[in-house]
Scaffold this motif. Sequence first.
Motif, PDB file in Angstrom:
ATOM      1  N   MET A   1       0.787  -1.199   0.019  1.00  0.00           N
ATOM      2  CA  MET A   1      -0.028   0.219   0.043  1.00  0.00           C
ATOM      3  C   MET A   1       0.875   1.319   0.007  1.00  0.00           C
ATOM      4  N   PRO A   2       1.912   1.312   0.885  1.00  0.00           N
ATOM      5  CA  PRO A   2       2.789   2.508   0.777  1.00  0.00           C
ATOM      6  C   PRO A   2       3.528   2.773  -0.429  1.00  0.00           C
ATOM      7  N   ALA A   3       3.694   1.764  -1.305  1.00  0.00           N
ATOM      8  CA  ALA A   3       4.369   1.735  -2.349  1.00  0.00           C
ATOM      9  C   ALA A   3       3.622   2.331  -3.673  1.00  0.00           C
ATOM     10  N   LEU A   4       2.386   1.776  -3.553  1.00  0.00           N
ATOM     11  CA  LEU A   4       1.248   2.160  -4.705  1.00  0.00           C
ATOM     12  C   LEU A   4       0.880   3.887  -4.115  1.00  0.00           C
ATOM     13  N   LYS A   5       0.718   4.170  -2.885  1.00  0.00           N
ATOM     14  CA  LYS A   5       0.418   5.562  -2.512  1.00  0.00           C
ATOM     15  C   LYS A   5       1.472   6.205  -2.990  1.00  0.00           C
ATOM     16  N   GLU A   6       2.733   6.154  -2.803  1.00  0.00           N
ATOM     17  CA  GLU A   6       3.745   6.875  -3.374  1.00  0.00           C
ATOM     18  C   GLU A   6       3.953   6.942  -4.957  1.00  0.00           C
ATOM     19  N   LYS A   7       3.829   5.788  -5.469  1.00  0.00           N
ATOM     20  CA  LYS A   7       3.746   5.813  -6.921  1.00  0.00           C
ATOM     21  C   LYS A   7       2.589   6.741  -7.659  1.00  0.00           C
ATOM     22  N   ARG A   8       1.561   6.607  -7.076  1.00  0.00           N
ATOM     23  CA  ARG A   8       0.396   7.169  -7.788  1.00  0.00           C
ATOM     24  C   ARG A   8       0.083   8.511  -7.325  1.00  0.00           C
ATOM     25  N   LYS A   9       0.637   9.104  -6.054  1.00  0.00           N
ATOM     26  CA  LYS A   9       0.377  10.064  -5.388  1.00  0.00           C
ATOM     27  C   LYS A   9      -0.896  10.267  -4.700  1.00  0.00           C
ATOM     28  N   TYR A  10      -1.252   9.412  -4.330  1.00  0.00           N
ATOM     29  CA  TYR A  10      -2.683   9.431  -3.706  1.00  0.00           C
ATOM     30  C   TYR A  10      -2.417  10.212  -2.131  1.00  0.00           C
ATOM     31  N   THR A  11      -3.564  11.001  -1.940  1.00  0.00           N
ATOM     32  CA  THR A  11      -3.532  11.906  -0.838  1.00  0.00           C
ATOM     33  C   THR A  11      -4.152  11.229   0.310  1.00  0.00           C
ATOM     34  N   ASN A  12      -5.040  10.444   0.072  1.00  0.00           N
ATOM     35  CA  ASN A  12      -6.017   9.788   1.251  1.00  0.00           C
ATOM     36  C   ASN A  12      -5.818   8.265   1.110  1.00  0.00           C
ATOM     37  N   PRO A  13      -5.424   7.713   1.941  1.00  0.00           N
ATOM     38  CA  PRO A  13      -5.168   6.079   2.010  1.00  0.00           C
ATOM     39  C   PRO A  13      -6.662   5.337   1.586  1.00  0.00           C
ATOM     40  N   HIS A  14      -7.624   5.981   1.336  1.00  0.00           N
ATOM     41  CA  HIS A  14      -8.987   5.038   0.970  1.00  0.00           C
ATOM     42  C   HIS A  14      -8.896   5.478  -0.662  1.00  0.00           C
ATOM     43  N   GLN A  15      -8.054   6.094  -1.250  1.00  0.00           N
ATOM     44  CA  GLN A  15      -7.956   6.063  -2.646  1.00  0.00           C
ATOM     45  C   GLN A  15      -7.239   4.917  -3.227  1.00  0.00           C
ATOM     46  N   VAL A  16      -6.226   4.286  -2.384  1.00  0.00           N
ATOM     47  CA  VAL A  16      -5.294   3.319  -2.891  1.00  0.00           C
ATOM     48  C   VAL A  16      -6.109   2.205  -3.284  1.00  0.00           C
ATOM     49  N   PRO A  17      -5.938   1.503  -4.346  1.00  0.00           N
ATOM     50  CA  PRO A  17      -6.829   0.510  -4.827  1.00  0.00           C
ATOM     51  C   PRO A  17      -6.454  -0.828  -4.037  1.00  0.00           C
ATOM     52  N   ARG A  18      -7.594  -1.752  -3.837  1.00  0.00           N
ATOM     53  CA  ARG A  18      -7.142  -2.968  -3.068  1.00  0.00           C
ATOM     54  C   ARG A  18      -8.219  -4.128  -3.760  1.00  0.00           C
ATOM     55  N   LEU A  19      -7.829  -5.424  -3.238  1.00  0.00           N
ATOM     56  CA  LEU A  19      -8.758  -6.440  -3.746  1.00  0.00           C
ATOM     57  C   LEU A  19      -9.967  -6.560  -2.802  1.00  0.00           C
ATOM     58  N   GLN A  20     -11.304  -6.807  -3.608  1.00  0.00           N
ATOM     59  CA  GLN A  20     -12.302  -6.468  -3.232  1.00  0.00           C
ATOM     60  C   GLN A  20     -13.039  -8.082  -3.008  1.00  0.00           C
ATOM     61  N   LYS A  21     -12.819  -8.936  -4.150  1.00  0.00           N
ATOM     62  CA  LYS A  21     -13.077 -10.567  -4.287  1.00  0.00           C
ATOM     63  C   LYS A  21     -12.550 -11.069  -5.220  1.00  0.00           C
ATOM     64  N   ILE A  22     -12.497 -12.479  -5.268  1.00  0.00           N
ATOM     65  CA  ILE A  22     -12.065 -13.363  -6.188  1.00  0.00           C
ATOM     66  C   ILE A  22     -13.071 -14.427  -6.391  1.00  0.00           C
TER      67      ILE A  22
END
Length: 168
Positions: A1-22
């Motif tokens: 999550m921190p690497a994705l937040k830094e790469k995409r410049k997200y300001t809010n942690p809820h903006q970071v994409p995550r898995l919902q279901k498989i």
Amino acid sequence: MPALKEKRKYTNPHQVPRLQKIVVNMGISASLEKSAIDDAAKDLALITGRKAVVSKSRHSIANFKLREGQPIGCRVTLRRDAMYEFFDRLVAAALPRIRDFRGLSIRSFDGRGNYSLGVGDQTIFPEIELDKIKRQQGMDITIVTSARTNDEALDLLKLMGMPFAENR
């Protein structure tokens, strides 16, 4: 999550994409014997660790020799811990066992950040014993993410260890 937040410049942690279901789905030909559905459901339960739901046809289609209410497949939806555990087994153990595997195609995203892949044989999973297999059965695996675009989902899955092909 921190690497994705830094790469995409997200300001809010809820903006970071995550898995919902498989969602793991096995379609079975309606013309096969009744035990084919039971065998597929048993294999799917063994692979995912959850009981499979049998899907039934909604309409009768004469050309396919299909009647309404006839079982045509089975599926399992995984969320939370079971989802991450299955994803880890898929990436670390199952995908490397595919013959002549050169990586997954990056063209299998649906435009909304979800990724689907087809597996031609259930025996790539280590839980399946080769001696007890009656028929070779494939499956579809759909990974649903909270990403809004394919690029965000690709970055998420790459950082989680999904082996994508470079040149496809």
